[in-house]
Design a protein around this motif. Structure first.
Motif, PDB file in Angstrom:
ATOM      1  N   HIS A 173       2.675  -2.403   4.049  1.00  0.00           N
ATOM      2  CA  HIS A 173       1.550  -3.341   3.913  1.00  0.00           C
ATOM      3  C   HIS A 173       0.206  -2.628   3.890  1.00  0.00           C
ATOM      4  CE1 HIS A 173       3.806  -7.109   4.152  1.00  0.00           C
ATOM      5  NE2 HIS A 173       4.590  -6.507   5.042  1.00  0.00           N
TER       6      HIS A 173
ATOM      7  N   GLY B 176      -0.366  -1.802   0.439  1.00  0.00           N
ATOM      8  CA  GLY B 176      -0.703  -3.023  -0.287  1.00  0.00           C
ATOM      9  C   GLY B 176      -2.149  -3.434  -0.073  1.00  0.00           C
TER      10      GLY B 176
ATOM     11  N   ASN C 188       4.349  -3.613  -1.444  1.00  0.00           N
ATOM     12  CA  ASN C 188       4.433  -3.878  -0.009  1.00  0.00           C
ATOM     13  C   ASN C 188       5.789  -3.479   0.554  1.00  0.00           C
ATOM     14  OD1 ASN C 188       1.921  -4.801   0.739  1.00  0.00           O
ATOM     15  ND2 ASN C 188       2.359  -6.945   0.266  1.00  0.00           N
ATOM     16  N   ASP C 189       6.845  -3.773  -0.197  1.00  0.00           N
ATOM     17  CA  ASP C 189       8.197  -3.504   0.310  1.00  0.00           C
ATOM     18  C   ASP C 189       8.515  -2.021   0.337  1.00  0.00           C
ATOM     19  OD1 ASP C 189       8.524  -6.198   0.600  1.00  0.00           O
ATOM     20  OD2 ASP C 189       9.618  -6.473  -1.289  1.00  0.00           O
TER      21      ASP C 189
ATOM     22  N   GLY D 294      -3.620 -13.769  -1.144  1.00  0.00           N
ATOM     23  CA  GLY D 294      -2.514 -12.921  -1.578  1.00  0.00           C
ATOM     24  C   GLY D 294      -2.972 -11.920  -2.610  1.00  0.00           C
ATOM     25  N   ASP D 295      -2.313 -11.910  -3.785  1.00  0.00           N
ATOM     26  CA  ASP D 295      -2.688 -10.979  -4.855  1.00  0.00           C
ATOM     27  C   ASP D 295      -3.349 -11.708  -6.016  1.00  0.00           C
ATOM     28  OD1 ASP D 295      -0.495 -12.397  -5.660  1.00  0.00           O
ATOM     29  OD2 ASP D 295       0.603 -10.683  -6.491  1.00  0.00           O
TER      30      ASP D 295
ATOM     31  N   ARG E  47       4.141  -7.371  -9.661  1.00  0.00           N
ATOM     32  CA  ARG E  47       4.966  -6.506  -8.811  1.00  0.00           C
ATOM     33  C   ARG E  47       4.238  -6.048  -7.537  1.00  0.00           C
ATOM     34  NH1 ARG E  47       5.371  -4.900 -13.872  1.00  0.00           N
ATOM     35  NH2 ARG E  47       4.061  -3.078 -13.521  1.00  0.00           N
ATOM     36  N   PHE E  48       3.300  -6.886  -7.034  1.00  0.00           N
ATOM     37  CA  PHE E  48       2.591  -6.527  -5.792  1.00  0.00           C
ATOM     38  C   PHE E  48       3.549  -6.521  -4.600  1.00  0.00           C
ATOM     39  CE2 PHE E  48       0.233  -7.920  -1.969  1.00  0.00           C
ATOM     40  CZ  PHE E  48      -0.589  -6.817  -1.818  1.00  0.00           C
ATOM     41  N   LYS E  49       4.511  -7.424  -4.613  1.00  0.00           N
ATOM     42  CA  LYS E  49       5.476  -7.476  -3.509  1.00  0.00           C
ATOM     43  C   LYS E  49       6.282  -6.181  -3.433  1.00  0.00           C
ATOM     44  CE  LYS E  49       9.128 -10.391  -1.561  1.00  0.00           C
ATOM     45  NZ  LYS E  49      10.092  -9.300  -1.361  1.00  0.00           N
ATOM     46  N   ALA E  50       6.578  -5.586  -4.583  1.00  0.00           N
ATOM     47  CA  ALA E  50       7.327  -4.323  -4.579  1.00  0.00           C
ATOM     48  C   ALA E  50       6.542  -3.203  -3.898  1.00  0.00           C
ATOM     49  CB  ALA E  50       7.674  -3.932  -6.014  1.00  0.00           C
TER      50      ALA E  50
END
Length: 514
Positions: free
Chosen positions: A385, A388, A380-381, A414-415, A375-378
């Motif tokens: 950033h 993140g 960032n969103d 990335g992650d 859930r790293f994208k969550a």
């Protein structure tokens, strides 16, 4: 065509100068050397050529931009005008048959020329290379000047001074002229060598060289009581001021910026090349007879050469230190992830390849683990950033603290993170638990508490056994690459298996809730 038009005045000026010298030679041949018409012709010609050089020098500065170059040319042009005035006095004395002593009234305006010529060279040098005038440049100039002076003294001046019966006071001016010529020529050459050559600079060097030849010849003949108008000295003076006049006619294509060439430039060798004739002339003189002037100049040259070499060695030491520091910086840029400070994918590949090579010799196992944040994208969103990035740095610090100093933690991109462990006592299961445990505690990102879950998979491989299962015929490097690829593929597969299992658990929970 524009280039031809720009150089047309130079060509015309050169033709006029050559025609003038030919006419003087013909007049001297027909009327006899020493005749009043010839004396008057040479005197007026030298005075006129220096006057033209001064006027053209002042006129050409009108189209030059303000700066050191224009100041230097104006100062030098004023010196040429002083010489023209002095030459008029000298010519009048010559035609009237006034006895020419070592020092005359004409020497007063001549002295102003020499003074302004040196000042002009200093101003030009200062403006051309500005702050780049350092100790090494000064030493190069001193070496060049002392070498030229040694040659001039041994070949001409020294013998003339010893043979002359004139009082010491009368010898000052005749000796000073060639010495100042050497200074002027040295400054001009240093400017060319340190800041780059140009047509104007070459013309000034030609004029300065001709002037030095004229003064040395004049002083030698005068101290021997054998000077006569119309010889090498007069021709050389005309050539010198003719070259200076051509400088005023030259139309540069544009303003040239002062550029200091690299220390490896061929120009740096000129002072050392000049030492060879100076050393030969000085050695010959000291071998044949004692000469304190030569001894002093050669000792000064030795001291300067030693100092110059010391500075060169010191420069090389600094360059090596700088190169080593820059190499380390490039190595960091090539192998370190700039965000987290961990080793990057490229460096991780090199580290695992090295571990496999070592394991093929020692028989030790190699453990590789992959860590992928959930859930790293969550993050960032929702948090941005910057948050993140803070999370990635926090994860990197905790993973680094979970292994030994000799082990490798890398960010693959990335992650995704990877861990390399070469401790034979480490097993994949406990390693995964330890890596998962350090990420249990939540992270505080900009005042928001975030829990970073991660999917972690690890494998333990024995390179010696893995190589035995490879096809025959592979060389050593190919075997290492095959083992590395197998370890990375297995660790990646384990990590994704864990991630799929975690997703399945989440889906089951959602279904139960529904």
């Amino acid at each position: 065509m524009p280039s031809l038009r720009r150089h047309r005045p130079l060509v015309a000026g050169t033709v006029v100068l050559v025609a003038t010298l030919v006419a003087l030679g013909v007049a001297q041949l027909l009327l006899g050397r020493g005749s009043h018409p010839v004396l008057l012709a040479f005197g007026l010609t030298e005075s006129a050529v220096s006057l033209v050089a001064g006027l053209l020098g002042l006129w050409s500065t009108r189209r030059q931009p303000a700066g050191w170059g224009r100041r230097a040319q104006r100062v030098f042009a004023a010196g040429c005008l002083f010489w023209s005035f002095g030459q008029g006095i000298f010519a009048a004395q010559d035609v009237l048959g006034v006895g020419l002593a070592a020092t005359t009234w004409a020497d007063l305006p001549f002295s102003f020329y020499y003074l302004l010529a040196v000042v002009s060279a200093l101003v030009h040098l200062r403006g051309r290379i500005r702050a780049h005038i350092g100790v090494r440049t000064a030493i190069d100039g001193a070496l060049l000047g002392l070498s030229l002076f040694t040659v001039v003294w041994v070949l001409w001046l020294g013998g003339a001074v010893r043979a002359s019966g004139s009082p010491a006071a009368d010898l000052v001016v005749p000796i000073a002229y060639p010495v100042v010529d050497v200074v002027f020529l040295t400054l001009t050459l240093v400017s060319l060598l340190a800041a780059g050559s140009s047509l104007t600079g070459v013309l000034v060097v030609v004029g300065g060289t001709a002037f030095a030849v004229a003064d040395v010849t004049y002083s030698y003949a005068l101290l021997h009581g054998a000077f006569e108008t119309g010889g090498v000295a007069d021709v050389s003076w005309i050539v010198a001021f003719g070259a200076f006049a051509l400088v005023g006619l030259h139309r540069p294509s544009g303003r040239t910026a002062a550029v200091l060439p690299p220390s490896e430039s061929w120009g740096r060798l000129v002072p050392y090349v000049a030492l060879l004739p100076a050393a030969c002339a000085g050695a010959w003189r000291l071998w044949s007879a004692s000469d304190r002037v030569v001894l002093a100049t050669l000792l000064a040259v030795v001291v300067l050469v030693v100092l110059r070499q010391f500075l060169t060695v010191e420069d090389h030491r600094r360059l090596l230190a700088t190169a080593e520091r820059q190499r380390g910086q490039l190595d960091v840029l090539a192998h370190v992830d700039p965000l987290t400070g961990l080793e990057n994918r490229r460096r991780f590949g090199e580290r695992i390849a090295g571990a496999v090579r070592s394991a093929l010799v020692t028989g030790r196992p190699v453990v590789v683990a992959f860590v992928d944040l959930d859930r790293f994208k969550a993050v960032n969103d929702t948090l941005g950033h910057a948050a993140g990035d803070d999370l990635l740095r926090g994860v990197a610090d905790r993973l680094r603290a979970a292994v030994r100093d000799g082990d490798c933690v890398a960010r693959l991109g990335g992650d995704e993170f990877a861990v390399l462990v070469t401790d034979p006592a480490v097993q994949p299961g406990p390693l995964v638990e330890r890596l998962q445990q350090v990420l249990v505690d939540p992270f505080v990102l900009g005042g928001t508490v975030v829990t970073a879950g991660a999917s972690t998979g690890a494998v333990r491989g024995e390179p010696q056994r893995m190589v035995a299962d490879l096809p025959a015929g592979l060389d050593h490097d190919a075997r290492v690459d095959a083992v590395v690829e197998a370890l990375l593929g297995s660790a990646d597969a384990e990590m994704y298996a864990v991630k799929r299992a975690r997703r399945a658990v989440v889906q089951d929970v959602v279904q139960d809730v529904v």
